[in-house]
Design an enzyme around this catalytic site. Structure first.
Site, PDB file in Angstrom:
ATOM      1  N   ASN A   1       0.875  -1.181   0.000  1.00  0.00           N
ATOM      2  CA  ASN A   1       0.000   0.000   0.000  1.00  0.00           C
ATOM      3  C   ASN A   1       0.910   1.228   0.000  1.00  0.00           C
ATOM      4  OD1 ASN A   1      -1.776   2.069   0.542  1.00  0.00           O
ATOM      5  ND2 ASN A   1      -2.206   1.447   2.662  1.00  0.00           N
TER       6      ASN A   1
ATOM      7  N   LYS B   1       0.109   4.267  -0.265  1.00  0.00           N
ATOM      8  CA  LYS B   1      -0.527   5.467   0.318  1.00  0.00           C
ATOM      9  C   LYS B   1      -0.294   6.668  -0.609  1.00  0.00           C
ATOM     10  CE  LYS B   1       0.055   3.322   4.767  1.00  0.00           C
ATOM     11  NZ  LYS B   1       0.077   3.455   6.210  1.00  0.00           N
TER      12      LYS B   1
ATOM     13  N   HIS C   1      -9.404   1.346   4.832  1.00  0.00           N
ATOM     14  CA  HIS C   1      -8.129   1.570   5.520  1.00  0.00           C
ATOM     15  C   HIS C   1      -8.349   2.574   6.660  1.00  0.00           C
ATOM     16  CE1 HIS C   1      -4.049   2.718   6.434  1.00  0.00           C
ATOM     17  NE2 HIS C   1      -3.664   1.602   5.851  1.00  0.00           N
TER      18      HIS C   1
ATOM     19  N   GLU D   1      -6.684   4.954   7.738  1.00  0.00           N
ATOM     20  CA  GLU D   1      -6.397   6.365   7.438  1.00  0.00           C
ATOM     21  C   GLU D   1      -7.582   7.019   6.732  1.00  0.00           C
ATOM     22  OE1 GLU D   1      -2.635   5.593   5.548  1.00  0.00           O
ATOM     23  OE2 GLU D   1      -1.789   5.124   7.513  1.00  0.00           O
TER      24      GLU D   1
ATOM     25  N   GLU E   1      -5.349  -4.740  10.682  1.00  0.00           N
ATOM     26  CA  GLU E   1      -4.282  -3.778  10.949  1.00  0.00           C
ATOM     27  C   GLU E   1      -4.603  -2.998  12.219  1.00  0.00           C
ATOM     28  OE1 GLU E   1      -2.145  -2.537   7.072  1.00  0.00           O
ATOM     29  OE2 GLU E   1      -3.963  -1.372   7.198  1.00  0.00           O
TER      30      GLU E   1
ATOM     31  N   GLY F   1       2.754   2.250  10.860  1.00  0.00           N
ATOM     32  CA  GLY F   1       3.804   3.273  10.752  1.00  0.00           C
ATOM     33  C   GLY F   1       4.507   3.598  12.064  1.00  0.00           C
TER      34      GLY F   1
ATOM     35  N   SER G   1       3.441  -2.058  10.402  1.00  0.00           N
ATOM     36  CA  SER G   1       4.884  -2.139  10.687  1.00  0.00           C
ATOM     37  C   SER G   1       5.517  -3.471  10.311  1.00  0.00           C
ATOM     38  CB  SER G   1       5.151  -1.807  12.165  1.00  0.00           C
ATOM     39  OG  SER G   1       4.844  -0.446  12.402  1.00  0.00           O
TER      40      SER G   1
HETATM   41  P1  PGA Z   1       2.976   0.360   7.614  1.00  0.00           P
HETATM   42  O1  PGA Z   1       1.502   0.588   7.017  1.00  0.00           O
HETATM   43  O2  PGA Z   1       3.475  -0.940   7.026  1.00  0.00           O
HETATM   44  O3  PGA Z   1       3.773   1.544   7.141  1.00  0.00           O
HETATM   45  O4  PGA Z   1       2.838   0.291   9.081  1.00  0.00           O
HETATM   46  C1  PGA Z   1       0.622  -0.468   6.849  1.00  0.00           C
HETATM   47  C2  PGA Z   1      -0.679   0.030   6.258  1.00  0.00           C
HETATM   48  O5  PGA Z   1      -1.112   1.138   6.620  1.00  0.00           O
HETATM   49  O6  PGA Z   1      -1.309  -0.659   5.456  1.00  0.00           O
END
Ligand code: PGA
Length: 247
Positions: free
Chosen positions: A10, A12, A95, A97, A162, A168, A208
């Site tokens: 992903n 983003k 997601h 976010e 997640e 992150g 992560s």
């Molecule tokens: P990350 O993000 O691997 O940077 O923690 C995962 C995601 O948001 O899908």
């Protein structure tokens, strides 16, 4: 039960035209591999999707979101039909976010899932609790699972668990906790669509995932792959994660 394994990147809101070199590197790496599992999917920003068709033999691609309407006066939005017309096979929906920054609620997410399925896209449906919700995780996950339609083509849904606090941050749950949570998600799916159907749905972990922890996460019994953010933008790291995956 042998389920499909996936490693999904992903990106983003990252990447410009020059970032195609990342995909090139990954595609070349995959050419050297004999195994066809795990399936590799990358979800770049909409602006880069049209560059991905050239890699489609090795890497499937998808959107990071879609609108629930087919078309219309929704400035800035992209429909499932539009994704499909660019050769996308997948779309990420829900997601955290987008739930947080675009205020996407369960009703809207249900409509998006429906629109994606109607347009023959595979849905990567993200669920997970915030740090403040850890104690009521079960209820949160139950409500999120309930955004799925009551009946759907089981081959078209992938669940990505997640924990929002792991995205992150470099933090991940204890390994046995990941297995337990994924097991409880499968139980929720069982209640919704029955045991035999729920057994075939792949459930991924995200948050992560890095080359340094991929091996231990991806080889957990319940984990059918990973949704990878930051590390999917570093070609070598993403390839290492792919190589850590069980077949
Ligand atoms: P990350 O993000 O691997 O940077 O923690 C995962 C995601 O948001 O899908």
């Amino acid at each position: 039960m042998k389920r499909n394994k996936y490693i999904i990147g992903n990106w983003k809101m990252n990447g410009t035209a020059a970032s195609i070199k990342i995909v090139n590197f990954i595609a070349n790496h995959l050419k050297k591999r004999k195994q066809t599992s795990p399936k590799i999917i990358i979800c770049p920003p909409f602006t880069l999707l049209s560059n991905f068709n050239q890699f489609k033999d090795k890497i499937s691609y998808g959107g990071q979101d879609c609108h629930y309407a087919k078309e219309g006066a929704y400035t800035g939005s992209i429909s499932a039909l539009m994704l499909k017309s660019l050769g996308c096979k997948y779309v990420i929906i829900g997601h955290s976010e987008r739930r947080e920054f675009q205020n996407e609620n369960s009703k809207e997410l249900s409509l998006k899932i429906k629109a994606a399925l109607e347009n023959n896209l595979n849905v990567i449906y993200c669920i997970g609790e915030k740090l403040s919700e850890i104690k009521k995780r079960k209820i949160i996950l139950k409500n999120q699972i309930n955004s799925l339609p009551d009946k759907f083509d089981i081959k078209k849904i992938i669940i990505a668990y997640e924990p929002v606090w792991a995205i992150g941050t470099g933090k991940i749950p204890f390994l046995n906790e990941i297995d337990d949570i994924l097991k409880s998600i499968r139980k929720l799916l069982e209640k919704k669509i029955g045991v035999s159907k729920s057994e075939t749905i792949s459930i991924l972990y995200g948050g992560s995932v890095k080359p340094s922890n991929a091996d231990e996460i991806l080889n957990l019994k319940q984990v059918d792959g990973a949704l990878v953010g930051g590390s999917s933008l570093v070609a070598k790291d993403f390839c290492k994660i792919i190589d850590s995956s069980k077949q």
